[in-house]
Design a protein around this motif. Structure first.
Motif, mmCIF file in Angstrom:
data_model
loop_
_atom_site.group_PDB
_atom_site.id
_atom_site.type_symbol
_atom_site.label_atom_id
_atom_site.label_comp_id
_atom_site.label_asym_id
_atom_site.label_seq_id
_atom_site.Cartn_x
_atom_site.Cartn_y
_atom_site.Cartn_z
ATOM 1 N N SER A 16 31.574 -6.667 13.099
ATOM 2 C CA SER A 16 32.336 -5.422 12.983
ATOM 3 C C SER A 16 32.459 -5.000 11.528
ATOM 4 O O SER A 16 32.430 -5.831 10.610
ATOM 5 C CB SER A 16 33.741 -5.605 13.567
ATOM 6 O OG SER A 16 33.695 -5.962 14.929
ATOM 7 N N ARG A 65 31.552 1.242 21.559
ATOM 8 C CA ARG A 65 31.448 0.286 20.452
ATOM 9 C C ARG A 65 32.125 0.797 19.174
ATOM 10 O O ARG A 65 32.712 0.021 18.424
ATOM 11 C CB ARG A 65 29.973 -0.004 20.135
ATOM 12 C CG ARG A 65 29.203 -0.614 21.282
ATOM 13 C CD ARG A 65 27.813 -1.088 20.835
ATOM 14 N NE ARG A 65 26.979 0.009 20.347
ATOM 15 C CZ ARG A 65 26.409 0.028 19.143
ATOM 16 N NH1 ARG A 65 26.576 -0.972 18.302
ATOM 17 N NH2 ARG A 65 25.651 1.067 18.775
ATOM 18 N N ASN A 82 32.218 -1.850 16.176
ATOM 19 C CA ASN A 82 32.203 -3.173 16.790
ATOM 20 C C ASN A 82 30.861 -3.407 17.468
ATOM 21 O O ASN A 82 30.101 -2.486 17.731
ATOM 22 C CB ASN A 82 33.331 -3.290 17.819
ATOM 23 C CG ASN A 82 34.704 -3.168 17.199
ATOM 24 O OD1 ASN A 82 34.976 -3.713 16.132
ATOM 25 N ND2 ASN A 82 35.589 -2.446 17.867
#
Length: 114
Positions: A16, A65, A82
């Protein structure tokens, strides 16, 4: 309006990062803000966009995401990324819309290793 993007770096796949965009100057005139990216040899593409009221739009390849957000009091926009993939490797640019024109930041490099 001046935009300063930061937060890029090298991360392993699955990791991330959080990108930040600091708007200064006539930041009060900013409406929508967005994040775009450009990979080597490819055209710049929209990643995510957020209106002044907080409505968001995402490119299909980042849905689920990435999350875009903004703090209007601080004149900041963010991109929380992420589950990064190697194909997310690109220079990420912050952009801002005003009634007169669009503004672009200098870009921050995100590299995702496999």
């Amino acid at each position: 309006v001046q935009l300063q993007a930061s937060g890029g770096g090298l991360v392993q796949a699955g990791g991330s990062l959080r990108l930040s965009c600091d708007a200064s100057g006539s930041a009060f005139s900013i409406g929508g803000m967005g994040w775009y990216r450009q990979a080597p040899g490819k055209q710049r593409e929209l990643v995510a966009f957020i209106t002044s009221g907080g409505r968001t739009h995402y490119a299909d390849f980042v849905k689920g995401r990435f999350t875009i957000s903004r703090d209007n009091a601080k004149n900041m926009a963010y991109l929380h990324m992420n589950s990064l993939k190697p194909e997310d490797t690109a220079v990420y640019y912050c952009a801002a819309q005003t009634g007169q024109r669009d503004y672009w930041g200098q870009g921050t490099l995100v590299t995702v290793s496999s």
